[in-house]
Design a protein around this motif. Structure first.
Motif, PDB file in Angstrom:
ATOM      1  N   MET A  21       0.825  -1.211   0.000  1.00 21.71           N
ATOM      2  CA  MET A  21       0.000   0.000   0.000  1.00 21.71           C
ATOM      3  C   MET A  21       0.862   1.266   0.000  1.00 21.71           C
ATOM      4  SD  MET A  21      -2.927  -1.023  -0.495  1.00 21.71           S
ATOM      5  CE  MET A  21      -3.587   0.635  -0.579  1.00 21.71           C
ATOM      6  N   ALA A  22       2.088   1.168   0.495  1.00 23.31           N
ATOM      7  CA  ALA A  22       2.989   2.332   0.444  1.00 23.31           C
ATOM      8  C   ALA A  22       3.265   2.685  -1.015  1.00 23.31           C
ATOM      9  CB  ALA A  22       4.292   2.031   1.182  1.00 23.31           C
ATOM     10  N   GLU A  23       3.320   1.664  -1.877  1.00 25.95           N
ATOM     11  CA  GLU A  23       3.562   1.916  -3.298  1.00 25.95           C
ATOM     12  C   GLU A  23       2.334   2.559  -3.953  1.00 25.95           C
ATOM     13  OE1 GLU A  23       4.805  -1.930  -4.864  1.00 25.95           O
ATOM     14  OE2 GLU A  23       6.081  -2.204  -3.122  1.00 25.95           O
ATOM     15  N   VAL A  24       1.161   2.044  -3.621  1.00 30.50           N
ATOM     16  CA  VAL A  24      -0.068   2.581  -4.220  1.00 30.50           C
ATOM     17  C   VAL A  24      -0.262   4.033  -3.774  1.00 30.50           C
ATOM     18  CG1 VAL A  24      -2.562   2.275  -4.458  1.00 30.50           C
ATOM     19  CG2 VAL A  24      -1.078   0.259  -4.269  1.00 30.50           C
ATOM     20  N   GLY A  54      -1.922   7.047   7.437  1.00 26.05           N
ATOM     21  CA  GLY A  54      -1.667   8.483   7.550  1.00 26.05           C
ATOM     22  C   GLY A  54      -0.198   8.805   7.338  1.00 26.05           C
ATOM     23  N   GLU A  55       0.661   7.996   7.935  1.00 29.26           N
ATOM     24  CA  GLU A  55       2.099   8.253   7.817  1.00 29.26           C
ATOM     25  C   GLU A  55       2.595   8.069   6.379  1.00 29.26           C
ATOM     26  OE1 GLU A  55       3.547   7.471  12.380  1.00 29.26           O
ATOM     27  OE2 GLU A  55       4.037   5.926  10.906  1.00 29.26           O
ATOM     28  N   TRP A  56       1.949   7.178   5.664  1.00 34.58           N
ATOM     29  CA  TRP A  56       2.329   7.014   4.258  1.00 34.58           C
ATOM     30  C   TRP A  56       1.850   8.195   3.404  1.00 34.58           C
ATOM     31  CZ3 TRP A  56       0.796   1.159   4.302  1.00 34.58           C
ATOM     32  CH2 TRP A  56       1.941   0.390   4.571  1.00 34.58           C
ATOM     33  N   GLY A  57       0.885   8.944   3.918  1.00 37.65           N
ATOM     34  CA  GLY A  57       0.494  10.138   3.185  1.00 37.65           C
ATOM     35  C   GLY A  57      -0.962  10.236   2.777  1.00 37.65           C
ATOM     36  N   ALA A  58      -1.803   9.294   3.221  1.00 38.09           N
ATOM     37  CA  ALA A  58      -3.228   9.435   2.919  1.00 38.09           C
ATOM     38  C   ALA A  58      -3.776  10.616   3.718  1.00 38.09           C
ATOM     39  CB  ALA A  58      -3.982   8.157   3.280  1.00 38.09           C
ATOM     40  N   ALA A 164       5.806   5.262  -0.829  1.00 41.58           N
ATOM     41  CA  ALA A 164       5.825   6.484  -0.039  1.00 41.58           C
ATOM     42  C   ALA A 164       6.671   6.243   1.196  1.00 41.58           C
ATOM     43  CB  ALA A 164       4.392   6.837   0.379  1.00 41.58           C
ATOM     44  N   ALA A 165       7.450   7.246   1.569  1.00 37.28           N
ATOM     45  CA  ALA A 165       8.206   7.123   2.818  1.00 37.28           C
ATOM     46  C   ALA A 165       7.247   7.338   3.976  1.00 37.28           C
ATOM     47  CB  ALA A 165       9.310   8.168   2.842  1.00 37.28           C
ATOM     48  N   LYS A 170       2.573  12.237  10.839  1.00 32.93           N
ATOM     49  CA  LYS A 170       1.588  12.660   9.846  1.00 32.93           C
ATOM     50  C   LYS A 170       0.323  11.806  10.024  1.00 32.93           C
ATOM     51  CE  LYS A 170       1.871  14.353   5.120  1.00 32.93           C
ATOM     52  NZ  LYS A 170       0.663  13.837   4.502  1.00 32.93           N
ATOM     53  N   THR A 171      -0.825  12.448  10.074  1.00 29.60           N
ATOM     54  CA  THR A 171      -2.043  11.675  10.319  1.00 29.60           C
ATOM     55  C   THR A 171      -3.092  11.929   9.247  1.00 29.60           C
ATOM     56  OG1 THR A 171      -2.872  13.441  11.718  1.00 29.60           O
ATOM     57  CG2 THR A 171      -1.818  11.580  12.850  1.00 29.60           C
ATOM     58  N   ALA A 172      -3.960  10.960   9.092  1.00 32.55           N
ATOM     59  CA  ALA A 172      -5.086  11.103   8.170  1.00 32.55           C
ATOM     60  C   ALA A 172      -6.337  11.337   8.995  1.00 32.55           C
ATOM     61  CB  ALA A 172      -5.242   9.813   7.367  1.00 32.55           C
TER      62      ALA A 172
END
Ligand SMILES: Cc1cc2nc3c(=O)[nH]c(=O)nc-3n(C[C@@H](O)[C@H](O)[C@H](O)COP(=O)(O)OP(=O)(O)OC[C@H]3O[C@@H](n4cnc5c(N)ncnc54)[C@H](O)[C@@H]3O)c2cc1C
Ligand SMILES: Cc1cc2nc3c(=O)[nH]c(=O)nc-3n(C[C@H](O)[C@H](O)[C@H](O)COP(=O)(O)OP(=O)(O)OC[C@H]3O[C@@H](n4cnc5c(N)ncnc54)[C@H](O)[C@@H]3O)c2cc1C
Lengths: 326, 259
Positions: A21-24, A54-58, A164-165, A170-172
């Motif tokens: 999911m980090a890639e998606v 969230g940390e991955w960026g959603a 994604a790093a 970071k939160t969603a």
């Protein structure tokens, strides 16, 4: 503002999103910064899993939590996801290639009456269009496709897109929209677990070892598994080895097996037939060990050793051990 | 019990494919065509169901140009009772959804109780038509099945689907759609008698108008095909085994950064 890029969460059936999911999410963020939303159908999400998204960026997680979503049944998932898509009007719906996502998003695309680009390996925004690149004809050609209308539905080949790093802190925003869960047509009977080899899953592994007919018999795969444990690799096989009954079908790499795209592929006693290449030619680095210098696999290999694999494997295991113990 | 098998004719994987002048399709000259291997598993399973039950009918259906007749003929030679060929230029640029819509209409017209498909067609590799058929019909669907049994009164099918980490077994009420995975069975070769007999079996041609008219435009369109970017030339590492292995490990670590 244009609609969001949905990332359909593939989880481990234990409340956590899979690493893929980090890639998606990473690719969605590249295409639509700030508009990445994770859509998660599950019977139970864990707090840690939500945090990870969230940390991955959603930016937003749309959590559809209902006992009816496990085990996965397409008719149940599609009804709820389509209802949500009707309310939210996403611009794109992306999912990783896994056995269930392949079916689910295809069915969802039909429900929404839109196009699907399965097993994509690249995306580009061209004006107001999205163009996906996907391997076709046993990976011999690449096809570029585009959609007539949104949502653009696609699945992404694992290990191809830059993940994604994880950004700690970071939160969603997690929302739990209400949707109706359709009655299931399919009745679950049982799940039969595979005997685990303790090694990574073939399609997810960053390193894959493949043993072909040159392995000479089922008893010899232990040397590949030993090597696998040292470098954290999955162990797969060619069809010749599977058809001979040496390995179960789930380990087959190729056109009629699994498609893999690891960082490193190591083939031992595999000749490199076109149907085998179809399942592994997008691997980043390809290594071939074969005693026949004319074996076709050397044509696509980045590194090759012409030698008896039974001499090479123990030596490799020893050298990698030395290297990784440092 | 009537079983419908959807089959796609695809280029034999061993043949070379060249991009046609339009840049979007492949040049058909010199291509050997075969039935997509997963669809052969589907045909085999349908025939086994019929044989086991001692009754029923197996119908092979394919959408595509004239050449597709040959693929249908080989399914008839394997033992299918009859075939339906969806052949109309209106379907020339069909995407998965257009294909699924046409096939779904045939399935409805035929009142099939079970539809067997392949896991994916090995040329376009979408792996989607099967699920989309199930959606359009409102039927349950099991993907990547490794085994199945129909219950005695043909009310439901028990199917085991392959998932990461194991098999999941479900009961699906009929009618249902199943997607065949390799491992389901070993397809038979047509016998000489089968091949002779196939010549007398019916292949019905259907046009878009026979299925209720207008074909909707595709939702996905091909912008272009391109050849794979060539891989940089590789390197055969020379030397005795211990030396070569040391050099390989060093290269993987330092040059390729793959480990
Ligand atoms: C000239 C030409 C133009 C094309 N233009 C487009 C285009 O504009 N956009 C686009 O998306 N695609 C296009 N295609 C490809 C398209 O027709 C695909 O074949 C179709 O979308 C089905 O996808 P798939 O082959 O990947 O099948 P999959 O989804 O992988 O097939 C799964 C299963 O469905 C069944 N099935 C699939 N296709 C058929 C069929 N034709 N008949 C019977 N059963 C079938 C089989 O059982 C198969 O195992 C074109 C093809 C040609 C030859
Ligand atoms: C429709 C279709 C679908 C197919 N799908 C697949 C698929 O999904 N996956 C797949 O893999 N194949 C597939 N095949 C089969 C494919 O064509 C090849 O037959 C198969 O890949 C060969 O497997 P192999 O390389 O292990 O065996 P071989 O081709 O027999 O090669 C064995 C190699 O091992 C080498 N060797 C032997 N002993 C040693 C030793 N001691 N040390 C080092 N090297 C040694 C030999 O030199 C040789 O190159 C498919 C075929 C068809 C027709």
């Amino acid at each position: 503002m244009p609609g969001a890029f949905w990332c359909i969460v593939e989880d481990d059936r234990n409340g956590s999103p899979k690493k893929v999911m980090a890639e998606v999410i990473g690719e969605a963020a590249r295409l639509a910064p700030g508009r990445v939303e994770a859509v998660w159908l599950t019977d139970k999400a864990s707090e840690a899993g939500l945090k990870q998204l969230g940390e991955w960026g959603a930016a937003r997680v749309l959590l559809l939590e209902n006992a009816a979503f496990a085990p996965y049944r397409s008719e149940v998932w599609v009804a709820s996801a389509a209802e949500l898509a009707g309310k939210e009007s996403p611009q794109a719906i992306l999912a990783p290639v896994t056995s269930r996502q392949r079916e689910f998003v295809a069915r969802l695309a039909a429900r929404l009456g839109v196009g699907l680009a399965a097993d994509s390996v690249g995306f580009a925004l061209e004006g107001d269009k999205l163009v996906a690149t996907r391997p076709v004809y046993a990976g011999k050609l690449l096809s570029k496709v585009t959609w007539a209308k949104a949502p653009w539905v696609a699945t992404l080949r694992p290990n191809v897109f830059r993940p994604a790093a994880s950004q700690p802190g970071k939160t969603a925003s997690v929302e739990r929209p209400t949707v109706t869960a359709a009655g299931a047509l399919m009745k679950f009977v049982e799940r039969r677990e595979e005997v685990s080899t303790g090694l990574p899953e073939l399609t997810e592994a960053e390193t894959v070892i493949s043993g072909g007919r040159g392995m000479k018999g089922p008893e010899n795969y232990v040397i590949l598994e030993d090597l696998g444990r040292v470098i954290g690799a999955a162990v797969g096989a060619s069809r010749a080895a599977v058809d001979a009954g040496w390995r179960p079908h789930r380990f087959q790499i190729g056109q009629t097996g699994r498609t893999i795209s690891p960082k490193l592929y190591l083939g031992f006693g595999v000749s490199g037939a076109i149907q085998h290449l179809a399942g592994m030619r997008t691997s980043k680095v390809i290594v071939a060990i074969n005693k026949d210098p004319e074996a076709p696999i050397f044509k696509i290999a980045d590194y090759g050793i012409v030698a008896d694999l039974f001499e090479v494997v123990p030596e490799l295991t020893k050298e990698f051990k030395k290297l990784l113990e440092k | 019990m009537k079983i419908l098998v959807t089959i796609k004719q695809v280029p034999d994987t061993a043949t070379q494919v060249k991009i046609a002048a339009d840049g979007k399709t492949i040049d058909p000259t010199g291509i050997t065509w075969i039935v997509s291997p997963y669809d052969e598993f589907a045909v085999e399973e349908a025939l086994r169901i019929k044989e086991k039950r001692g009754q029923g009918e197996v119908v092979a259906v394919s959408l595509g140009p004239d050449r597709v007749k040959e693929a249908l003929r080989s399914c008839l030679a394997m033992g299918c009772d009859r075939a339906i060929h969806l052949n109309d230029p209106a379907w020339a640029a069909a995407d998965t959804l257009v294909t699924a819509r046409a096939l779904a209409k045939v399935i409805e017209q035929e009142s099939a109780q079970l539809v067997l498909c392949g896991r994916q067609a090995i040329d376009d590799d979408m792996g989607a038509v099967t699920a989309q058929l199930a959606e359009l019909l409102g039927w349950p669907c099991a993907y990547w099945i490794m085994e199945e049994t129909i219950d005695a009164d043909a009310k439901s099918v028990r199917a085991a689907r392959q998932v990461e980490g194991g098999l999941e077994v479900f009961d699906l009420p009929l009618p249902a759609v199943l997607a065949a995975q390799k491992g389901l069975n070993e397809p038979r070769y047509p016998t000489l008698k089968g091949i002779m007999g196939a010549k007398k079996k019916e292949i019905k041609d259907l046009k878009a108008s026979d299925l209720g008219g207008a074909v909707e435009p595709p939702q996905l369109s091909v912008v272009g095909l391109q050849a794979l970017p060539p891989r940089p030339p590789g390197r055969i590492i020379q030397g005795d085994v211990p030396t070569a292995v040391k050099e390989l490990v060093r290269s993987l670590r330092e040059d390729a950064k793959a480990i």
